[in-house]
Write a protein that holds these residues in place. Structure first.
Motif, short mmCIF file in Angstrom:
data_model
loop_
_atom_site.label_atom_id
_atom_site.label_comp_id
_atom_site.label_asym_id
_atom_site.label_seq_id
_atom_site.Cartn_x
_atom_site.Cartn_y
_atom_site.Cartn_z
N GLU A 212 0.83 -1.21 0.00
CA GLU A 212 0.00 0.00 0.00
C GLU A 212 0.86 1.26 0.00
O GLU A 212 0.45 2.32 -0.49
CB GLU A 212 -0.94 0.01 1.21
N LYS A 213 2.09 1.16 0.51
CA LYS A 213 2.98 2.32 0.55
C LYS A 213 3.43 2.73 -0.85
O LYS A 213 3.60 3.92 -1.13
CB LYS A 213 4.20 2.02 1.43
N ILE A 214 3.64 1.76 -1.72
CA ILE A 214 4.09 2.09 -3.07
C ILE A 214 2.96 2.76 -3.85
O ILE A 214 3.18 3.68 -4.65
CB ILE A 214 4.63 0.85 -3.82
N TYR A 215 1.72 2.32 -3.62
CA TYR A 215 0.58 2.96 -4.29
C TYR A 215 0.45 4.42 -3.89
O TYR A 215 0.21 5.31 -4.73
CB TYR A 215 -0.73 2.21 -3.96
N LYS A 216 0.63 4.69 -2.60
CA LYS A 216 0.55 6.06 -2.09
C LYS A 216 1.68 6.90 -2.65
O LYS A 216 1.50 8.06 -3.03
CB LYS A 216 0.59 6.05 -0.56
N PHE A 217 2.88 6.30 -2.73
CA PHE A 217 4.05 7.02 -3.26
C PHE A 217 3.82 7.45 -4.71
O PHE A 217 4.13 8.57 -5.10
CB PHE A 217 5.29 6.12 -3.16
N VAL A 218 3.28 6.54 -5.52
CA VAL A 218 3.01 6.84 -6.93
C VAL A 218 1.98 7.96 -7.04
O VAL A 218 2.14 8.89 -7.85
CB VAL A 218 2.52 5.58 -7.67
N GLU A 219 0.96 7.90 -6.22
CA GLU A 219 -0.09 8.93 -6.25
C GLU A 219 0.47 10.30 -5.91
O GLU A 219 0.11 11.32 -6.51
CB GLU A 219 -1.21 8.56 -5.27
#
Length: 564
Positions: A533-540
């Motif tokens: 979930e951290k990578i999704y937030k980072f991309v956003e």
């Protein structure tokens, strides 16, 4: 200009963030003052009377020198400042001396006071930044004066210092170093003087017409990354008919190069109007470029953790305060507006020099046709990897620079990794190019663990990678666009953060699970515990404006002078 005591300007916050000094000034002034760091002097008002011995001297406080400082923002009576000490005065540090914050208003200048709470903590606020293998240091300390009997005035004491081995004796001249050091210093001084003279001669006899472009690397002997993408896009747009393009790539940093190689490089630099570089290039610290030549740094890193450039000022291997190649850039690219502050600290240059246009090498990164074509070609070359899940292990180096770069391979248990792979996974190991010692993979493990150290473009490997394992490197930045998980194996995290230095806490900021031991990493692998979930937030947060046209923005703004 008179000293105005009508308004109050009080420093209510003072704190360090590496080379950034943050402070806040509270005021009852309702206009928009000009803030400066000022050096003051005292002039005698009644000089004639003093000369005649008719009166005691009466002094007037006057500003002798100023450096403008601009607040980041103003809110509810408080001005908020961030001072980059590596770029206070243009791209320079403050000169030696005592400086004070003053506000210039129509009635004169107001000297800022400081609250008592900060006054009590000033002993803890001094900073010593060592450089030049510890022989030199830049010191920023603070002291107080009570200028009206009730308010504290804050002094910023800025001084460059030199090591004195014979400190037990009082000396009135700078220390003389040992004979071999003197000889080497004299030799280097002579070489640099000759390089400067040679550059000036070639630059003077070569007219600048704005059509010559040099793509240059001092760390690699081939074009790659942002440099290559900008170069190739110029050709795709047919602009090679308008511009004369030259490529100069060599491994000069940390290596010995012939006189002929240096002569050729200096000639190339002197002849061109635009120079694009992709990494550290110390030659640009040897001389000042012609005003007609523009130097553009297209830094290869996106957003990493490790401190580089002036963000590690004062630590072993940090750049010098002046005549650093980082100070020579006319423009520097960043992947986004968010990263401007990061690289303002790294390069020690002003915010206006940055072009937050995106990362050129990511322009066609998500192109499905390109990805499919690469995979087809890749699996033809490496059929043993096809139909396997791929783990890419790509950490950064340890050590202060290229010459001392290493990685502690004892922190990898290849036997455990091999057994984990079973028939499902393979592991590709790609070390940082600075690490000269190659990993030794026993033949027993070579059918599941592969040394990809010689593979030229790590970005291409992301297409076939299912999980990236890294540490403090910036390679996760572009990999994140794939929306695939990252593990951070940081076996030396606390020591690395405290010695090498990082921009921010790895544990708190990494877009994936952080493992401080090999056992933690193996457990995460077995449980597929990657905190995706951290990578999704980072991309956003970092790629919301990604559109795949960074190369065109660079070309249009720098070469064609088009307004964005």
């Amino acid at each position: 200009m008179d000293w105005c005591k009508k308004y109050t300007f009080k420093i209510i916050k003072l704190e360090w963030e590496r080379i950034f000094l943050h402070f806040e000034i509270e005021s009852d002034y309702e206009g928009t003052p000009e803030f400066v760091l000022a050096r003051f002097g005292r002039n005698i008002v009644n000089k004639r009377a003093v000369e005649k011995k008719n009166a005691k001297p009466v002094y007037k406080l006057e500003i002798e020198e100023t450096v403008k400082v601009v607040p980041e923002y103003y809110q509810e009576g408080v001005y908020h400042f961030t001072l980059n000490i590596a770029a206070v005065n243009g791209r320079s540090f403050l000169e030696n001396g005592q400086w004070r914050i003053a506000a210039i208003v129509p009635e004169g200048f107001c000297v800022s006071s400081v609250c008592n709470e900060i006054g009590y903590k000033l002993d803890e606020m001094s900073r010593i930044f060592r450089y030049g293998r510890g022989k030199y240091a830049y010191n920023m300390s603070f002291s107080l004066n009570c200028f009206d009997g009730k308010n504290l005035e804050l002094f910023f004491n800025s001084y460059f210092m030199i090591m004195n081995k014979s400190w037990g004796k009082r000396r009135y001249i700078q220390e003389a170093f040992h004979l071999p050091g003197k000889i080497n210093r004299t030799y280097m001084y002579a070489v640099i003087r000759l390089i400067r003279l040679f550059y000036k001669v070639i630059a003077a006899v070569t007219p600048k017409d704005g059509t010559r472009i040099l793509f240059m690397s001092e760390t690699k002997d081939y074009l790659w990354g942002n440099l290559k993408y900008i170069h190739d896009r110029i050709l795709e747009r047919g602009l090679d008919k308008q511009f004369d393009i030259t490529v100069s790539c060599r491994r000069a940093v940390g290596s010995h190069k012939s006189i002929a190689s240096w002569v050729k490089t200096v000639i190339n630099i002197a002849k061109h109007d635009f120079i694009f570089i992709d990494d550290y290039a110390p030659i640009f610290g040897f001389f000042k470029l012609s005003p007609k030549t523009k130097l553009i740094q297209v830094w290869h890193a996106g957003e990493g953790f490790k401190s580089v450039g002036y963000s590690r000022f004062g630590k072993n291997g940090s750049p010098f305060p002046s005549e650093s190649c980082h100070k020579a850039y006319d423009y520097a690219l960043t992947g986004s507006q968010k990263l401007v502050k990061v690289y303002e600290e790294v390069f020690g240059i002003e915010q206006e020099a940055f072009l937050p246009v995106g990362m050129p090498r990511l322009d066609d990164f998500l192109n499905e046709d390109k990805i499919m074509a690469f995979k087809e070609d890749f699996y033809k070359k490496y059929p043993e990897i096809k139909n396997k899940k791929v783990i890419l292990f790509a950490p950064t180096f340890r050590g202060t620079g290229q010459r001392e770069a290493y990685y502690d391979y004892d922190k990898l248990d290849l036997k455990q990794l091999y057994e984990f792979c079973n028939d499902e996974y393979v592991i590709l190991i790609k070390m940082h190019p600075f690490v000269q010692e190659k990993i030794k993979i026993d033949n027993r493990y070579s059918d599941r663990i592969f040394d990809f150290d010689g593979y030229p473009d790590i970005n291409e490997l992301y297409y076939i990678t299912d999980l990236l394992i890294t540490d403090y490197s910036s390679n996760y930045y572009e990999y994140a666009l794939m929306n695939k998980p990252v593990l951070f194996y940081t076996y030396d995290r606390e020591m690395y953060e405290l010695t090498r230095g990082v921009h921010r806490s790895v544990k708190d900021s990494a877009p994936g699970k952080v493992c401080d031991t090999f056992e933690e990493m193996m457990t995460a692998l077995k449980n597929e515990d990657f905190e995706k979930e951290k990578i999704y937030k980072f991309v956003e947060e970092n790629f919301s404006e990604y559109d795949g046209h960074a190369c065109d923005r660079v070309i249009d703004s720098v070469l064609l002078k088009k307004e964005n």
